[in-house]
Design an enzyme around this catalytic site. Structure first.
Site, PDB file in Angstrom:
ATOM      1  CB  THR A  43      -0.957  -0.003   1.217  1.00  0.00           C
ATOM      2  OG1 THR A  43      -1.825  -1.125   1.105  1.00  0.00           O
ATOM      3  CG2 THR A  43      -1.808   1.257   1.271  1.00  0.00           C
ATOM      4  CG  PHE A  48       0.362   4.579   3.714  1.00  0.00           C
ATOM      5  CD1 PHE A  48      -0.835   4.505   4.407  1.00  0.00           C
ATOM      6  CD2 PHE A  48       1.052   3.401   3.464  1.00  0.00           C
ATOM      7  CE1 PHE A  48      -1.336   3.284   4.854  1.00  0.00           C
ATOM      8  CE2 PHE A  48       0.567   2.175   3.907  1.00  0.00           C
ATOM      9  CZ  PHE A  48      -0.638   2.113   4.607  1.00  0.00           C
TER      10      PHE A  48
END
Ligand SMILES: C=C(O[C@@H]1C=C(C(=O)O)C=C[C@H]1O)C(=O)O
Length: 363
Positions: A263, A265
């Site tokens: 992921t 960010f």
């Protein structure tokens, strides 16, 4: 191999000696960083001590210099913590993140700023934005895209209504585990809690191993971990931080369908970040609703040989923003090439906002 036997005591003596040297050098480094802070204050009483572009340069240099045996990422992580501790001597960085405690977003915040940062959990993405806008914290951390599940729409939408800037990015490998508490009957698990994104990332594994368990979506993985504490027939899917925080047992490790599941960010703040040498720029552009609009928008990037790293389309929520594109590309807005493209795009678009130029994620 030499013939002289190596004695454990000798090696330990050598390690003690080296630790003494390391200690002295870290202290000397901390003194230097403190002096930098004083110089910054003398130049500007509202000086920001934390400099993301400089930190990225320090870490990249360490990685380039490293000759092993520790791998470069491991070495950079150690230096990340040294810098974090040095900075905290003057002024710990205050960071709001999408909570609750134990989320991957908190893990991302600590990976980026180091363990000496003060991290504060917020209940929603908008709240992270608001805390940063209000100046209650220095930075915020929000998820923006996952390699398996795609974009976090809510984060992109929030940028449309905000003047916040992107100051950095951090990519985290996401490992999910199936967790139970001491009261759970492992053979009777009939309900599994997790965040919808995590269910998406573990879909195949769940279909194969728990096809009949009810999947209950909750607001975060940490919330899922918390719920399991109170129900004997439930399990949760969450990461290491949540498992440790709630004292849960891992009954299946790394259950994500794709081994490279990660992921990205964003670090959000109120500053413009100077060039670090390896930067990215994020923009949001609205185009008039006409044929060839996307082509017109992308053509200058192609002509100036600028490397696009991502493009997302979002429905506009106002009349002005017909088509809204979120575009990330390599380069910093202060580089002439990039400045030229932005100028051309500005002429073609009905609206252009540069969300920020920031160092490419190092760790
Ligand atoms: C020391 C400085 O300030 C801070 C501390 C750093 C460090 O410990 O290396 C790097 C950048 C800043 O976050 C600096 O700007 O050089």
């Amino acid at each position: 191999m030499s013939d002289t036997p190596i004695h454990l005591d000798d090696l330990r003596q050598r390690i003690d000696q080296l630790d003494g040297d390391i200690l002295r050098l870290i202290s000397e480094r901390a003194n230097c960083a403190q002096q930098v802070a004083h110089v910054k204050l003398a130049q500007d009483k509202d000086a920001v001590f934390y400099r993301p572009e400089r930190e990225a340069q320090v870490l990249r240099r360490i990685m380039a210099l490293n000759k092993g045996p520790l791998d470069s990422e491991e070495m950079a992580r150690l230096f990340r913590e040294i810098m974090s501790a040095c900075l905290a001597l003057e002024q710990p960085v205050k960071v709001a993140y999408l909570g609750p405690e134990g989320t991957f977003t908190q893990q991302a915040a600590l990976k980026h700023f180091g363990e000496s940062a003060v991290s504060l959990p917020m209940a929603a993405i908008d709240e992270v934005f608001r805390e940063v806008e209000a100046g209650a914290v220095n930075y915020g951390v929000v998820p923006v895209e996952n390699s398996t599940e795609g974009v976090v729409n809510h984060t992109l939408d929030t940028f449309m209504d905000s003047s916040i800037k992107i100051c950095g990015e951090v990519v985290l490998r996401i490992h999910h585990h199936l967790l139970i508490s001491e009261t759970t009957r492992q053979d009777k698990v009939s309900r599994i809690y997790s965040h919808p994104q995590s269910f998406g990332q573990c879909r195949k594994w769940l279909d194969a191993h728990y096809p009949h368990a009810e999947r209950v979506p909750v607001s975060s993985n940490a919330e899922a971990a918390k719920l399991v504490k109170t129900e004997w027939h439930s399990a949760a899917i969450a990461g290491d931080m949540a498992a440790k925080l709630y004292g849960l047992e891992r009954i299946a490790d790394k259950i994500e369908d794709r081994p490279d599941n990660s992921t990205r960010f964003l670090i959000i703040g109120n500053q413009d970040i100077p060039m670090s040498g390896e930067d990215k720029t994020s923009i949001v552009v609205a185009m008039r609703n006409q044929p060839g609009a996307l082509h017109d928008l992308l053509e200058p990037f192609h002509r100036h040989k600028i490397d696009l790293t991502r493009i997302e389309t979002r429905p506009s929520r106002t009349g002005v923003w017909n088509y809204v594109f979120f575009i990330d590309f390599k380069g910093h807005r202060d580089e002439p090439q990039v400045a030229a493209v932005l100028e051309e795009v500005r002429l073609r678009a009905s609206e252009l906002r540069v969300l920020g130029s920031y160092p490419q994620g190092v760790l």
